[in-house]
Motif scaffolding. Structure first.
Motif, short mmCIF file in Angstrom:
data_model
loop_
_atom_site.label_atom_id
_atom_site.label_comp_id
_atom_site.label_asym_id
_atom_site.label_seq_id
_atom_site.Cartn_x
_atom_site.Cartn_y
_atom_site.Cartn_z
N SER A 113 0.97 -1.29 0.11
CA SER A 113 -0.03 0.04 0.06
C SER A 113 1.01 1.28 0.08
O SER A 113 0.25 2.58 -0.49
CB SER A 113 -0.87 -0.07 1.28
N SER A 114 2.14 1.14 0.39
CA SER A 114 3.11 2.26 0.32
C SER A 114 3.07 3.06 -1.05
O SER A 114 2.73 4.39 -0.96
CB SER A 114 4.40 1.92 0.94
N PRO A 142 0.80 3.21 -3.60
CA PRO A 142 -0.42 3.92 -3.99
C PRO A 142 -0.62 4.99 -2.79
O PRO A 142 -1.23 6.42 -3.32
CB PRO A 142 -1.45 3.13 -3.87
N ALA A 143 -0.10 4.82 -1.51
CA ALA A 143 -0.29 6.04 -0.49
C ALA A 143 0.50 7.27 -1.00
O ALA A 143 0.11 8.32 -0.87
CB ALA A 143 0.00 5.62 0.66
N HIS A 144 1.74 7.07 -1.28
CA HIS A 144 2.60 8.00 -1.74
C HIS A 144 2.13 8.78 -2.99
O HIS A 144 2.31 10.04 -3.20
CB HIS A 144 4.25 7.53 -1.89
N LEU A 202 -1.14 8.93 -4.03
CA LEU A 202 -2.15 10.06 -3.58
C LEU A 202 -1.62 11.23 -2.96
O LEU A 202 -2.26 12.15 -3.11
CB LEU A 202 -2.96 9.08 -2.57
N SER A 203 -0.70 11.15 -2.18
CA SER A 203 -0.08 12.29 -1.35
C SER A 203 0.68 13.14 -2.50
O SER A 203 0.29 14.39 -2.16
CB SER A 203 1.17 11.77 -0.33
N LEU A 220 -0.49 13.54 -5.57
CA LEU A 220 -1.68 14.17 -6.17
C LEU A 220 -2.30 15.50 -5.28
O LEU A 220 -2.77 16.48 -5.88
CB LEU A 220 -2.73 13.06 -6.52
N LEU A 221 -2.24 14.88 -3.87
CA LEU A 221 -2.75 16.07 -2.97
C LEU A 221 -1.81 17.27 -2.77
O LEU A 221 -2.23 18.29 -2.48
CB LEU A 221 -3.16 15.36 -1.79
N SER A 274 -2.77 20.82 -0.99
CA SER A 274 -3.40 20.71 0.32
C SER A 274 -2.14 21.55 1.04
O SER A 274 -2.31 21.95 2.23
CB SER A 274 -2.94 19.29 0.64
#
Lengths: 198, 288
Positions: free
Chosen positions: B30-31, B33-35, B37-38, B40-41, B45
């Protein structure tokens, strides 16, 4: 449902949730750490209108995003806990919450902001209960997953209640913009006995 | 071929299984895709978080202590500040002298905070610097002279920093006066971090006659005893916070022990910028 609209709305709400955390948590002791769950509000909005499977898949996507946005501190061997992105707890919780909305929507007047906020609150209860249950199960002796460091289900549920109250209040405000955007979503309003009962 | 309901059931069972797998195993998957997502935000943000933090951040403790309009008090405070800074310079000189060679092995990577956990029980920050910029797991993160935390997870362009205010943090600090007037009052106390009201407070127990006073400064310990606590040597000497409260230990031995509360100078979860101590490329272990 128009999935492009879904993607844009999800990105915007996730951005607001992440970016405005400092503003949402406005340092009032009683609701310290509480923040509205904007993805929950979006999920409820979709599940109140969209067909069953569309609602559940949308809930799954929103839940996965919520999972990827979190870092859980897990108790591993050694002094320091490990920070990991756990996949599953929020995803399952969002699906459960969507299911709650799907069961309720036949008796909810969706044009009313108050009914919308109430649905968010009730669906949120399902959401946080399932999420807390899944994380509480972690760390049981016969399961391979490590416990969450400093985990307290009671504390979590108290925080969840505050989050829910906050989310319901924000849902009141978001109801109008979401309702106005319904045309962009191109929902196929389900028809049938439940719909006629409304 | 599976029906839609069967697909859903498979997904549900899969998620239930995945949610109970060991953390390292799930994180390895999961690391990434989590990064993503980060990443992209991050651009938006970061800007929003910075604006929000400016509006809600509590004042720094040092600012709070600044005198008002009274010129004499201002002058006195300025002298005090000069003395304090002189003492701090001496302290840093000592640290540099002691660990100079190690400090030269590091680069300082300035990073913006793109988001924070929002959970006082699990406080972490995400920064917009990652593996591409040389950041690695375990790197020490500071804000000016304040200790912020350590990098616990690194992606290509982002990294997660666990704050020192995390309930699992264990810091060994030295407490000493804020001024040069009382150079003799040096004490070594062990601090257990406890999250209180969204920020770090540390409860420690000291001997009742130990002259620790409100306003004393707590540093990450620089001393002979460096074992344990997991902090690298170059992190020692950074500020952990200021003693804001001293009270008798009512629960156990009120006459023999006191409990002191140490609060970070800055509102750590609401920082906008931090600095990461990054080991220079040639100093890194061979990781190609």
């Amino acid at each position: 449902m128009n999935w492009l609209t879904f993607a844009i709305a999800t990105y915007l709400l996730l951005l607001l949730q992440v970016g405005l955390r400092g503003l949402f948590d406005f340092n009032v002791t009683a609701i310290e750490g509480a923040e509205p769950n904007l993805l929950l509000i979006l999920m409820v909005f979709i599940a109140m209108v969209a067909p069953l499977h569309t609602s559940l898949w949308a809930a799954l996507i929103l839940g996965l995003l919520a999972d990827l946005e979190q870092r859980q501190a897990l108790v591993v061997a050694g002094d320091e806990p490990m920070h990991a992105v756990l996949v599953g707890p929020w995803a399952l919780a969002f699906i459960a919450a969507a299911y709650v909305v799907l069961q309720m929507r036949g008796v909810v007047y969706r044009n009313s902001p108050l009914a919308f906020a109430l649905t968010v609150f009730i669906a949120g209860m399902g959401l946080y209960l399932v999420h807390t249950a899944i994380l509480s199960i972690r760390g049981l002796p016969f399961l391979p997953g490590e416990a969450v460091a400093g985990w307290s289900a009671t504390q979590e549920l108290i925080g969840a209640f505050l989050n829910l109250v906050y989310s319901a209040l924000i849902a009141l405000l978001l109801h109008l913009p979401l309702r106005s955007s319904e045309r962009l979503w191109r929902f196929r309003i389900p028809t049938g006995p439940a719909r006629r009962a409304v | 071929m599976l029906s839609r309901n069967q697909w859903l059931a498979v997904v549900l069972i899969g998620l239930l299984v995945v949610s109970q797998l060991p953390g390292p195993m799930v994180h390895s998957v999961s690391s990434r895709p989590a990064h993503l997502l980060s990443t992209l935000l991050t651009p938006l943000s970061q800007w929003m978080l910075s604006a929000g933090n400016r509006a809600t951040r509590r004042p720094d403790l040092l600012q709070r202590r600044e005198p008002g309009e009274d010129a004499v008090r201002q002058l006195r405070a300025a002298r005090e500040e000069i003395r304090r800074l002189q003492r701090r310079i001496e302290e840093y000189e000592r640290i540099r002298h002691r660990f100079g060679e190690q400090l030269e092995a590091f680069d300082y990577v300035h990073a913006a905070v793109t988001r924070w956990s929002g959970d006082p029980a699990n406080p972490w920050l995400e920064i917009n610097r990652g593996r591409r910029h040389g950041v690695a797991e375990g790197d020490v993160v500071v804000n000016y002279r304040d200790l912020v935390g350590r990098v616990v997870d690194v992606g290509p362009g982002t990294a997660t920093v666990r704050l020192i205010t995390h309930p699992q943090s264990r810091l060994e600090v030295r407490v000493q006066p804020d001024t040069a007037d009382e150079p003799a009052r040096h004490h070594l106390v062990m601090v257990d971090a406890v999250p209180r009201r969204g920020r770090f407070e540390a409860m420690v127990e000291v001997d009742a006659d130990a002259p620790i006073e409100q306003g004393d400064i707590a540093f990450l310990h620089v001393g002979e005893h460096r074992a344990g606590r997991g902090w690298p040597e170059h992190a020692y000497g950074f500020d952990v916070g200021m003693v804001t409260r001293i009270e008798p230990d009512q629960e156990r031995l009120p006459l023999l022990r006191k409990r002191i509360v140490i609060e970070p100078f800055r509102d750590l979860p609401r920082l906008s910028n931090v600095t990461v101590f990054v080991r220079r490329e040639y100093e890194r272990p061979d990781d190609n």
